[in-house]
Design a protein around this motif. Structure first.
Motif, PDB file in Angstrom:
ATOM      1  N   ALA A  62     -13.069  75.805 -37.516  1.00  0.00           N
ATOM      2  CA  ALA A  62     -14.156  74.836 -37.341  1.00  0.00           C
ATOM      3  C   ALA A  62     -13.632  73.405 -37.431  1.00  0.00           C
ATOM      4  N   THR A  63     -12.707  73.161 -38.336  1.00  0.00           N
ATOM      5  CA  THR A  63     -12.122  71.826 -38.477  1.00  0.00           C
ATOM      6  C   THR A  63     -11.283  71.470 -37.262  1.00  0.00           C
ATOM      7  N   LEU A  64     -10.509  72.429 -36.789  1.00  0.00           N
ATOM      8  CA  LEU A  64      -9.674  72.210 -35.605  1.00  0.00           C
ATOM      9  C   LEU A  64     -10.518  71.858 -34.389  1.00  0.00           C
ATOM     10  N   GLU A  65     -11.659  72.511 -34.240  1.00  0.00           N
ATOM     11  CA  GLU A  65     -12.483  72.356 -33.048  1.00  0.00           C
ATOM     12  C   GLU A  65     -13.516  71.244 -33.178  1.00  0.00           C
ATOM     13  N   ALA A  66     -13.601  70.612 -34.336  1.00  0.00           N
ATOM     14  CA  ALA A  66     -14.583  69.549 -34.559  1.00  0.00           C
ATOM     15  C   ALA A  66     -14.165  68.264 -33.853  1.00  0.00           C
ATOM     16  N   PRO A  67     -15.126  67.421 -33.475  1.00  0.00           N
ATOM     17  CA  PRO A  67     -14.761  66.087 -32.979  1.00  0.00           C
ATOM     18  C   PRO A  67     -13.893  65.375 -34.017  1.00  0.00           C
ATOM     19  N   LEU A  68     -12.847  64.728 -33.550  1.00  0.00           N
ATOM     20  CA  LEU A  68     -11.845  64.172 -34.444  1.00  0.00           C
ATOM     21  C   LEU A  68     -12.442  63.190 -35.440  1.00  0.00           C
ATOM     22  N   GLU A  69     -13.405  62.396 -34.990  1.00  0.00           N
ATOM     23  CA  GLU A  69     -13.970  61.376 -35.880  1.00  0.00           C
ATOM     24  C   GLU A  69     -14.728  61.983 -37.070  1.00  0.00           C
ATOM     25  N   MET A  70     -15.128  63.250 -36.961  1.00  0.00           N
ATOM     26  CA  MET A  70     -15.879  63.881 -38.046  1.00  0.00           C
ATOM     27  C   MET A  70     -14.972  64.349 -39.183  1.00  0.00           C
ATOM     28  N   VAL A  71     -13.691  64.581 -38.889  1.00  0.00           N
ATOM     29  CA  VAL A  71     -12.789  65.133 -39.909  1.00  0.00           C
ATOM     30  C   VAL A  71     -11.596  64.230 -40.189  1.00  0.00           C
ATOM     31  N   HIS A  72     -11.523  63.091 -39.541  1.00  0.00           N
ATOM     32  CA  HIS A  72     -10.372  62.201 -39.674  1.00  0.00           C
ATOM     33  C   HIS A  72     -10.198  61.703 -41.108  1.00  0.00           C
ATOM     34  N   ALA A  73      -9.024  61.997 -41.677  1.00  0.00           N
ATOM     35  CA  ALA A  73      -8.634  61.501 -43.003  1.00  0.00           C
ATOM     36  C   ALA A  73      -9.645  61.881 -44.081  1.00  0.00           C
TER      37      ALA A  73
END
Length: 341
Positions: free
Chosen positions: A218-229
């Motif tokens: 789920a983290t891999l496939e999430a929009p980058l801005e949602m999980v960034h840092a």
């Protein structure tokens, strides 16, 4: 995505690799395969991989990937305590160097296998991701150090995410018996004793290995801005239990078993309860599927199926620290946990 999974042949890695394949990702692995003789059920996923120690990774090894999921390392407190300098070399230095190489190679996503062990001795208050770190073991200290070192690397071109997993349990092709639910269920099945080596009072958050794998996907496939840092606790807030509660659930699930405390079992200073709601709130497609009770039943059924014996889970075959010590004493690994031949 083209994904590199380090530690893809481990307890979590086997389950995660299979799930990534099912989601259509192009998966490559990297693993020194120290536990090649520890296969519990013969369904280890087959993907192209480098048989390599994480300490020896080069820039070429990480070039060309869309993401790296970094699981590789010494995976628990007994291994961490065995030789703390090794934990530092493999878990801390090796992980930081890997992240720096990934950034230099232009890999945009880097998902790090952190741990709720970061919280260490924290008492009974529910902890979210903003809670202070208080690790009490070399393993926990290494995870904290990597998070702190990787966060400053984050920029528009490189995005680290930290998944702090609760204590894992459940069936995997490379099963571990040094995890509390797996271990207590094994004791109950093979001896009729749900054998506690501590006083049973500490709290632990629990999560099934399949749900950990789902969190990575789920983290891999999430929009980058949602999980960034960002850091996320992985599990369910409702799945925090005292060790004694887990023992009672095992007693209820495994026929003819009874809870028994070791005569010299004392308190365990690792005690923490964890709020795991942020990940589900952030990634609306992620929802854990398992409960501890259901996981105990899964383990019990698998132990029945394979005819598990006490010497299996208490011996060198499936116990990580016992297996490593056996390889070293047999001159298969050296003291730095590198293959001799």
């Amino acid at each position: 995505m083209n994904v590199l999974v380090t530690g893809h042949l481990g307890y979590i890695g086997c389950v995660l690799t299979q799930l990534l394949i099912e989601h259509g990702h192009d998966v490559h692995g990297l693993d020194s395969d120290i536990y090649r003789n520890c296969t519990f059920v013969d369904c280890v996923p087959q993907v192209p991989y480098l048989n390599k120690d994480v300490r020896d990774i080069t820039l070429d090894d990480v070039t060309g990937y869309d993401a790296i999921i970094h699981l590789a390392g010494l995976s628990n407190d007994p291994l961490g305590d065995y030789k703390p300098s090794l934990t530092d070399s493999i878990n801390r230095k090796g992980s930081i160097r890997l992240a720096e190489l990934a950034k230099a190679a232009g890999v945009p996503r880097f998902i790090f296998a952190s741990s709720c062990s970061n919280y260490g001795a924290a008492g009974e208050t529910f902890l979210d991701e903003s809670a202070a770190f208080n690790p009490v073991t070399p393993y926990g200290e290494s995870k904290v150090a990597v998070e702190k070192a990787l966060l400053p690397l984050a920029d528009d071109e490189f995005s680290p995410t930290f998944l702090r997993a609760s204590t894992a349990y459940g069936v995997s092709p490379r099963l571990r018996f040094d995890l509390v639910v797996n271990n207590l269920t094994a004791w109950a099945f093979t001896t009729g004793r749900v054998y506690l080596k501590s006083d049973g009072t500490p709290w632990r958050p629990l999560v099934h290995v399949e749900d950990i794998a789902r969190a990575y996907v789920a983290t891999l496939e999430a929009p980058l801005e949602m999980v960034h840092a960002r850091a996320f606790n992985v599990g369910q807030t409702s799945e925090n239990y005292r060790i004694s509660d887990i023992a009672e659930m095992v007693e209820d699930c495994v026929p003819n078993s009874k809870v028994e405390f070791s005569v010299d079992g004392g308190p365990d200073k690792r005690c923490y309860r964890v709020d795991c709601n942020l990940l589900s709130r952030t990634l609306h497609g992620f929802k854990p599927q398992w409960t501890v009770e259901r996981g105990i039943r899964q383990l019990y059924e698998k132990y029945v199926e394979v005819g598990l014996k006490m010497e299996d889970f208490e011996g060198a075959r499936f116990q990580r620290i016992a297996h490593v010590k056996h390889l070293i004493s047999s001159n298969i690994l050296n003291e730095e946990m590198r293959w001799i031949a």
